[in-house]
Design an enzyme around this catalytic site. Structure first.
Site, PDB file in Angstrom:
ATOM      1  N   PHE A  12     -93.611 -71.487 -32.904  1.00  0.00           N
ATOM      2  CA  PHE A  12     -93.303 -70.150 -32.368  1.00  0.00           C
ATOM      3  C   PHE A  12     -94.565 -69.282 -32.268  1.00  0.00           C
ATOM      4  CE2 PHE A  12     -91.603 -65.895 -34.095  1.00  0.00           C
ATOM      5  CZ  PHE A  12     -91.501 -65.328 -32.841  1.00  0.00           C
ATOM      6  N   ASP A  60    -100.545 -85.105 -38.412  1.00  0.00           N
ATOM      7  CA  ASP A  60     -99.913 -84.489 -39.576  1.00  0.00           C
ATOM      8  C   ASP A  60    -100.989 -83.985 -40.541  1.00  0.00           C
ATOM      9  OD1 ASP A  60     -98.436 -83.896 -41.818  1.00  0.00           O
ATOM     10  OD2 ASP A  60     -97.221 -85.726 -41.736  1.00  0.00           O
ATOM     11  N   ILE A  61    -100.953 -82.703 -40.875  1.00  0.00           N
ATOM     12  CA  ILE A  61    -101.970 -82.153 -41.786  1.00  0.00           C
ATOM     13  C   ILE A  61    -101.849 -82.723 -43.198  1.00  0.00           C
ATOM     14  CG2 ILE A  61    -102.393 -80.017 -40.496  1.00  0.00           C
ATOM     15  CD1 ILE A  61    -100.578 -78.562 -42.565  1.00  0.00           C
ATOM     16  N   GLU A  85     -94.034 -75.577 -42.725  1.00  0.00           N
ATOM     17  CA  GLU A  85     -92.574 -75.512 -42.751  1.00  0.00           C
ATOM     18  C   GLU A  85     -92.275 -74.038 -42.958  1.00  0.00           C
ATOM     19  OE1 GLU A  85     -90.243 -77.639 -42.163  1.00  0.00           O
ATOM     20  OE2 GLU A  85     -91.479 -79.417 -41.971  1.00  0.00           O
ATOM     21  N   THR A 131     -97.614 -65.043 -45.017  1.00  0.00           N
ATOM     22  CA  THR A 131     -96.396 -64.242 -44.875  1.00  0.00           C
ATOM     23  C   THR A 131     -96.318 -63.135 -45.927  1.00  0.00           C
ATOM     24  OG1 THR A 131     -93.995 -64.385 -45.129  1.00  0.00           O
ATOM     25  CG2 THR A 131     -95.251 -66.036 -46.280  1.00  0.00           C
ATOM     26  N   ASP A 132     -95.548 -62.081 -45.618  1.00  0.00           N
ATOM     27  CA  ASP A 132     -95.317 -61.028 -46.618  1.00  0.00           C
ATOM     28  C   ASP A 132     -94.374 -61.502 -47.734  1.00  0.00           C
ATOM     29  OD1 ASP A 132     -92.961 -61.098 -45.130  1.00  0.00           O
ATOM     30  OD2 ASP A 132     -92.885 -58.946 -44.731  1.00  0.00           O
ATOM     31  N   GLU A 133     -93.709 -62.644 -47.512  1.00  0.00           N
ATOM     32  CA  GLU A 133     -92.729 -63.104 -48.518  1.00  0.00           C
ATOM     33  C   GLU A 133     -93.393 -63.487 -49.838  1.00  0.00           C
ATOM     34  OE1 GLU A 133     -89.599 -65.672 -47.280  1.00  0.00           O
ATOM     35  OE2 GLU A 133     -89.376 -64.681 -45.355  1.00  0.00           O
ATOM     36  N   TYR A 156     -89.983 -71.683 -50.100  1.00  0.00           N
ATOM     37  CA  TYR A 156     -90.895 -71.422 -48.976  1.00  0.00           C
ATOM     38  C   TYR A 156     -92.001 -70.464 -49.391  1.00  0.00           C
ATOM     39  CZ  TYR A 156     -92.699 -68.944 -44.860  1.00  0.00           C
ATOM     40  OH  TYR A 156     -93.527 -68.335 -43.940  1.00  0.00           O
ATOM     41  N   LYS A 160     -96.126 -70.961 -49.763  1.00  0.00           N
ATOM     42  CA  LYS A 160     -97.116 -70.163 -49.029  1.00  0.00           C
ATOM     43  C   LYS A 160     -98.035 -69.428 -50.018  1.00  0.00           C
ATOM     44  CE  LYS A 160     -97.481 -69.571 -45.133  1.00  0.00           C
ATOM     45  NZ  LYS A 160     -98.196 -70.317 -44.050  1.00  0.00           N
ATOM     46  N   PRO A 211     -73.203 -65.528 -38.264  1.00  0.00           N
ATOM     47  CA  PRO A 211     -73.073 -65.586 -39.724  1.00  0.00           C
ATOM     48  C   PRO A 211     -74.032 -64.641 -40.452  1.00  0.00           C
ATOM     49  CG  PRO A 211     -74.342 -67.469 -38.941  1.00  0.00           C
ATOM     50  CD  PRO A 211     -73.979 -66.665 -37.726  1.00  0.00           C
ATOM     51  N   TYR A 213     -75.419 -63.068 -43.689  1.00  0.00           N
ATOM     52  CA  TYR A 213     -75.431 -63.451 -45.112  1.00  0.00           C
ATOM     53  C   TYR A 213     -75.097 -62.249 -46.001  1.00  0.00           C
ATOM     54  CZ  TYR A 213     -78.173 -67.583 -43.598  1.00  0.00           C
ATOM     55  OH  TYR A 213     -78.630 -68.718 -42.989  1.00  0.00           O
ATOM     56  N   TYR A 347     -97.206 -87.388 -22.589  1.00  0.00           N
ATOM     57  CA  TYR A 347     -98.316 -87.995 -23.325  1.00  0.00           C
ATOM     58  C   TYR A 347     -98.224 -89.493 -23.576  1.00  0.00           C
ATOM     59  CZ  TYR A 347    -100.015 -83.298 -24.153  1.00  0.00           C
ATOM     60  OH  TYR A 347    -100.496 -82.024 -23.975  1.00  0.00           O
TER      61      TYR A 347
END
Ligand code: NAD
Ligand code: DAU
Length: 348
Positions: A12, A60-61, A85, A131-133, A156, A160, A211, A213, A347
């Protein structure tokens, strides 16, 4: 000519960053490294895939040997690391996948950069996108600043936070020149429809339940993804080494209020009676460990680098909804899984 590695460029945010860099910096060779997991989609960047300064590498890293080889072949001048992820709900189901990609994958990139650059760091830069998380949850008051202590609550955000700490440690221990940003919730085009806004747009189009939460009184600070890409460009080129910058939208919304607004706009755009989409709202079991509120104080990046969001939330949401309605094919390909054929067609 500079060689720049961007990881996660088929996702994204990464797709918006890759597009911006390829179009704005013809003097750079851009290498987009992406494993094309469920979240990676080359259709997100098909408009730039034929540009002469764009290169795609599938890999793949987490694969240390592969990453070391890639760096020794290319000797990159800069790295913008976005591959991850990224979905909190998935991290609750499978935390180890998040440790592998977000922690080990980041370590592999840090090691490869450090070894390749061999203490000659002139003109080199490692940019870690976070991320701010990592800061955990706010109560009703206050904002996250760059000095807010880390207190991650989900697997997650813990993964991070761990990767952020390693980036900082490589800066302190080995002198690796890095910049790090912690950003709030993004929204916009090419957002995988597992996240709140694109999931609900897709469900409204298809008359499926929405949905929400818990009680829906959770708050997020929403930023238009193209404004995040502008901030990333600015920090990569003008940020100070060994510094962290918070990036946010100055735009807090309770989930239920955001969903109600989304329903109203969608009803208008789809020519449905007012209140039609709102009837789809269904309160469901809460996310375990659900953070109550995120809100960013983005005054450092504003004062030091002059960045602020360029669109209001109303403008950004309008553009976003229009994009999904004009790109139903993209949504269909993603939800049916057929977007995976795109790589094979291009490819192989
Ligand atoms: P995304 O899930 O849409 O995209 C992630 C990309 O990384 C995909 O293209 C995927 O194929 C690739 N990838 C995953 N594992 C990989 C691996 N092992 N090797 C190589 N590539 C791999 O994510 P996003 O929402 O675009 O987030 C990008 C970055 O920005 C992440 O680091 C995320 O933590 C951070 N971030 C996201 C948000 C947000 O609101 N989405 C906000 C702040 C920070
Ligand atoms: O804050 C930055 C983070 O924002 C990024 O680091 C993450 O990669 C990104 O996924 C996002 O995390 P969130 O968990 O905040 O995003 P999500 O879209 O999953 O959820 C937003 C809010 O909506 C959250 O309070 C949970 C709620 N939600 C989400 C979904 C998917 C629902 O109520 N129902 C849903 O179906």
């Amino acid at each position: 000519m500079k060689k720049i590695l961007i990881t996660g460029g088929a996702g994204f945010i990464g797709s918006h960053v890759v597009r911006r860099f390829v179009n704005k910096y013809p003097e750079y060779q851009i290498y987009n490294l992406d494993a094309l997991t469920y979240a990676g989609n080359l259709e997100n960047i098909k408009d730039i895939q034929k540009h002469s300064n764009y290169n795609f590498v599938k890999g793949d890293i987490v694969d240390e040997v592969f990453i070391n080889e890639l760096f020794s072949i290319h000797n990159f001048d800069g790295v913008l690391h976005l591959a991850a992820e990224s979905h909190v709900d998935r991290s609750i189901e499978d935390p180890l996948a998040f440790v592998k990609t977000n922690v080990i994958g980041t370590m592999n990139l840090l090691n490869a950069a450090k070894n390749q650059w061999k203490n000659n760091f002139e003109g080199k830069r490692f940019y870690h996108i976070s991320t701010d998380e990592v800061y955990g949850s706010l109560g009703a008051e206050g904002l996250f600043t760059e000095t807010t202590p880390y207190a991650p609550n989900s697997p997650y955000s813990a993964s991070k936070a761990s990767s952020d700490h390693f980036v900082r440690a490589y800066g302190e221990t080995y002198g690796l020149p890095y910049v790090l940003t912690n950003c709030s919730n993004n929204y916009g085009s090419y957002h995988f429809p597992e996240k709140l806004i694109p999931l609900f747009i897709n469900n409204i189009i298809n008359n499926k339940p929405l949905p929400v939460y818990g009680d829906g009184n959770y708050t997020r600070d929403w930023l238009f993804v193209e404004d995040h890409a502008i901030a990333i460009d600015l920090v990569f080129h003008e940020g100070k080494n060994q510094e962290t910058y918070n990036i946010g939208g100055f735009n807090e919304w309770k989930n239920i209020n955001l969903v109600t607004l989304l329903c109203e706009i969608m009803d208008k755009k789809l020519g449905r009676d007012t209140g039609t989409s709102q009837k789809l709202i269904t309160y469901v079991k809460d996310r375990p460990g659900h953070d109550l509120r995120y809100a960013i104080d983005a005054s450092k990046i504003n004062k030091e680098l002059g960045w602020k969001p360029s669109v209001t939330f109303e403008e950004g949401l309008e553009k976003t909804i229009s994009w999904y309605l004009n790109n139903e094919e993209w949504l269909k390909n993603v939800t049916s899984g057929s977007y995976k054929d795109y790589y094979k067609k291009q490819y192989s």
